[in-house]
Design an enzyme around this catalytic site. Structure first.
Site, PDB file in Angstrom:
ATOM      1  N   PRO A   1       0.824  -1.214   0.000  1.00 25.57           N
ATOM      2  CA  PRO A   1       0.000   0.000   0.000  1.00 25.57           C
ATOM      3  C   PRO A   1       0.859   1.265   0.000  1.00 25.57           C
ATOM      4  O   PRO A   1       1.909   1.323   0.650  1.00 25.57           O
ATOM      5  CB  PRO A   1      -0.810  -0.117   1.304  1.00 25.57           C
ATOM      6  CG  PRO A   1      -0.775  -1.559   1.661  1.00 25.57           C
ATOM      7  CD  PRO A   1       0.534  -2.080   1.163  1.00 25.57           C
TER       8      PRO A   1
ATOM      9  N   LYS B   1       0.413   2.796  -6.999  1.00 24.42           N
ATOM     10  CA  LYS B   1      -0.250   2.023  -8.055  1.00 24.42           C
ATOM     11  C   LYS B   1      -1.397   2.823  -8.672  1.00 24.42           C
ATOM     12  O   LYS B   1      -1.504   2.939  -9.892  1.00 24.42           O
ATOM     13  CB  LYS B   1      -0.757   0.704  -7.474  1.00 24.42           C
ATOM     14  CG  LYS B   1       0.331  -0.188  -6.906  1.00 24.42           C
ATOM     15  CD  LYS B   1      -0.221  -1.504  -6.432  1.00 24.42           C
ATOM     16  CE  LYS B   1      -1.152  -1.348  -5.246  1.00 24.42           C
ATOM     17  NZ  LYS B   1      -0.476  -0.815  -4.050  1.00 24.42           N
ATOM     18  N   THR B   2      -2.247   3.372  -7.834  1.00 26.10           N
ATOM     19  CA  THR B   2      -3.371   4.161  -8.344  1.00 26.10           C
ATOM     20  C   THR B   2      -2.882   5.442  -9.006  1.00 26.10           C
ATOM     21  O   THR B   2      -3.437   5.882 -10.018  1.00 26.10           O
ATOM     22  CB  THR B   2      -4.348   4.479  -7.203  1.00 26.10           C
ATOM     23  OG1 THR B   2      -4.742   3.257  -6.560  1.00 26.10           O
ATOM     24  CG2 THR B   2      -5.584   5.182  -7.725  1.00 26.10           C
TER      25      THR B   2
ATOM     26  N   GLU C   1      16.112   0.898  26.997  1.00 30.33           N
ATOM     27  CA  GLU C   1      16.542   1.431  25.701  1.00 30.33           C
ATOM     28  C   GLU C   1      18.056   1.354  25.542  1.00 30.33           C
ATOM     29  O   GLU C   1      18.556   1.134  24.433  1.00 30.33           O
ATOM     30  CB  GLU C   1      16.066   2.877  25.546  1.00 30.33           C
ATOM     31  CG  GLU C   1      14.554   3.049  25.590  1.00 30.33           C
ATOM     32  CD  GLU C   1      13.837   2.221  24.543  1.00 30.33           C
ATOM     33  OE1 GLU C   1      14.446   1.929  23.488  1.00 30.33           O
ATOM     34  OE2 GLU C   1      12.676   1.844  24.773  1.00 30.33           O
TER      35      GLU C   1
END
Length: 672
Positions: free
Chosen positions: A234, A238-239, A456
């Site tokens: 996504p 592509k679109t 961390e």
């Protein structure tokens, strides 16, 4: 700051927008009028002889003649109401009438005059006469008007539900909902607006060129592919690539989503497929684009009675027939996009339907630079901004993510009242997108702060001391989103991941929990996300990659999702071995993380204390404590670039301070 032009309004074309509440108001008014103007009288129809007999008997006190309708209505007296058996109870106080058809409207007055003469001679009250020219049309309206309005309302709602703005209502439900782009109604997107995707654009441009100049290919006997499938994660464009095809091609472009074929009515999907290809053949040569085709092209089930959707399968069957059936689709090219190509039916992917599968992957370094340059056109950026460094800091970002980074950076700069967007704004935007919004207002006790810093610092130490550990960018204990702290890395792009790289990744994920166990004596709930990722990697080692010692070279994963269904492809004994292997791999990496932290406990504690003091430390701070990394790889380039960027940013801050100082005297040099 971006300024957008106000939309132009044409005062001559103002039309009142239709509101559905108007229809409700009309229906309520009609019902009110029906109730208010309702005729509360009692009426009985009689023949002319009975009507005349009642008039001569003195039972009528008034006669109303409707001349155009040829009807006479006689209002009866109380005595006449008893004779004609009307309701004479006290509950009813309306008029009581008898109605008849007049034999001759021209002589009705003479007839009434003779009745009055007879009544006067007998000493009875005469009859009052009134004339009206009205008809029963108004009464018909009050009776049937609300029903007519209700019918109009139902027709209107059926159009709204089926999207039939072009007429036809529910009978138009089988029509295609494709959006048509042509010369008069095109899209402003072209291939210039699509950054990166060089290989994909080559194949797409070839399709567009064939439609523009088909003789160049047909002279050699070549045939253009009937369909091309755009596959990729996504947000990779592509679109957008399909929109660019619509902007570049001088042929009609029909765009439709895969979900538009699916409807609650039986047979609608197949009808829409037929109508879509019918439109395409009429407009040929043209391009048909189906976005998210996996909504309708998912693989058909082997057992129709178990979870299979017959309507969706009928739609897919019709699409397969239209794409390569007995009919000819010359000049019609099908483009489709999906991020789940593994879910598509095999018949849809065979040559002759979707001949080409164009993979649109996540952008590489040069592609990310091009994408940044496209999105930075509309943003006022600092002239010293290094786009290449931005591209290196966004490893693994898609085109949509990069667009979001640019927009977030502009928002952050505007929030801080800056005139341009600089490097710090982009770094803050990346942190915002990856980790979430900074929450410095969250109350954290000193004990929690110490535990988070220990956790961390454990991640940072392990990743630094392992061969395939990702290059460290910075470490923070400032809460962001749902995370209380985070270590940021610049992951190295690898096409093939060796076994040791997966093990080093697991060791780094377990470094936080191992540090808590070693240096605080107890573990907390903050490592749940690390444990989830670590367990998934361990299961992939055993089930997918075949890297287990006891189950080597075996893959129990079905990437298509069609083979195993509700059953597992291994026995209960093998399932027990899988669980044992996953547990063994995780425990081995946990003990390995502990051994590394014991060896570098002093360095770990210095990183932890520095985190407690500054809350945010960078690559250079960790290098001062742990020294240069032992293993040289392609990530060394990124590390060196990060160093240079830190120095460049420091020089930029110093130059800004120098420009804002009141005098031009340079500050005295101090050996720090």
């Amino acid at each position: 700051m971006l300024k957008y032009p106000k939309p132009q309004q044409n005062g001559n074309n103002k039309k009142p927008a239709f509101n559905i509440y108007w229809m409700y108001a009309i229906i309520l008014l009609s019902l009110f009028a029906l109730f208010y103007f309702q005729d509360a009288s009692q009426t009985k129809e009689v023949d002319w002889t009975a009507f005349e007999k009642a008039a001569l008997a003195g039972d009528l006190k008034k006669v109303m003649v409707l001349s155009e309708a040829g009807i006479a209505e006689g209002f009866v007296t109380d005595e006449g109401a008893k004779k004609h058996k009307f309701d004479t109870s006290d509950d009813f106080d309306g008029d009581k009438k008898i109605k008849t058809i007049i034999p001759s409207t021209d002589k009705i007055q003479d007839k009434i005059d003779s009745w009055n003469a007879t009544l006067s001679a007998e000493g009875k009250p005469t009859i009052t006469v009134t004339y009206e020219k009205g008809s029963d049309l108004m009464k018909l309206f009050w009776y049937f008007g609300p029903i007519l309005l209700l019918v109009i309302f139902m027709v209107f709602m059926s159009k709204r539900m089926t999207g039939g703005s072009g007429g036809g209502g529910i009978f138009n439900v089988g029509k295609s909902r494709a959006t048509v782009f042509d010369k008069n109604n095109g899209t402003p997107v072209t291939f210039k607006d699509v950054a990166g995707l060089a290989e994909a654009k080559v194949e797409i441009e070839e399709i567009v060129e064939f439609l523009k100049n088909p003789q160049r290919y047909t002279e050699l006997g070549a045939k253009i592919p009937k369909g091309a499938l755009l596959v990729g994660p996504p947000g990779t464009g592509k679109t957008l690539l399909a929109k660019a095809v619509a902007g570049e091609a001088n042929v009609p472009f029909l765009s439709m989503s895969g979900s538009d074929f699916v409807e609650m009515f039986v047979g609608v999907g197949a009808a829409r497929v037929r109508d879509l290809f019918k439109q395409a053949k009429e407009k040929a040569p043209c391009i048909v684009f189906i976005d998210e085709i996996d909504a309708v092209g998912r693989a058909r089930g082997k057992n129709p009675n178990m979870g299979s959707n017959d309507e969706r399968e009928n739609t897919l069957n019709q699409m397969l027939t239209e794409m390569d059936g007995f009919g000819s689709n010359n000049g019609v090219i099908i483009l489709a996009a999906t991020n789940r190509a593994d879910m598509l039916d095999k018949a849809l992917l065979r040559p002759g339907r979707f001949d080409r599968q164009i993979y649109v992957d996540l952008p590489e370094l040069t592609d990310r630079m091009e994408i940044f340059n496209v999105h930075l056109r509309r943003i006022k950026v600092n002239s010293k901004l290094d786009v290449e460094q931005l591209a290196r800091q966004t490893q693994g970002f898609s085109g949509a993510d990069i667009a979001n980074v640019c927009n977030e950076a502009a928002l952050i700069a505007a929030r801080n009242n800056k005139k341009t967007v600089d490097w710090n704004d982009f770094m803050a935007a990346i942190d915002r997108i990856v980790g979430g919004l900074e929450k410095r207002s969250r109350i954290i006790t000193d004990e929690e702060k110490f535990s988070i810093a220990t956790h961390e610092a454990g991640h940072a130490t392990i990743s630094w001391m392992t061969q395939y550990g990702n290059p460290l960018v910075k470490v923070t204990i400032v809460p962001r989103g749902r995370a209380l702290g985070a270590a940021w890395y610049a992951p190295e792009a690898r096409q093939i991941i060796p076994t040791q790289a997966l093990l080093d990744t697991m060791c780094g994920l377990l470094g936080g929990r191992a540090a808590e166990d070693l240096f605080t004596g107890q573990v907390g709930t903050g490592a749940s996300d690390d444990l989830e990722k670590c367990t998934k990697i361990a299961r992939s080692l055993v089930l997918v990659y075949g890297m287990s010692d006891r189950l080597p070279n075996l893959n129990y994963n079905d990437s298509t999702g069609q083979e195993y269904g509700f059953t597992k492809p291994y026995s209960d004994e093998t399932a027990k071995i899988i669980d044992e292997e996953v547990k063994r791999i995780v425990n081995e990496q946990y003990e390995r993380a502990k051994d590394i932290l014991r060896k570098y406990s002093a360095e770990h504690n210095r990183i932890r204390d520095l985190l407690v003091e500054k809350e945010v430390i960078f690559h250079a701070d960790v290098e001062v404590i742990l020294g240069p990394r032992k293993w040289k790889s392609r990530t060394d380039e990124i590390i060196e670039i990060n160093k240079k960027e830190e120095e460049k940013r420091h020089e930029l801050e110093m130059s800004d301070k120098k420009d804002t100082s009141e005098d031009d005297t340079p500050p005295p040099f101090s050996k720090g």
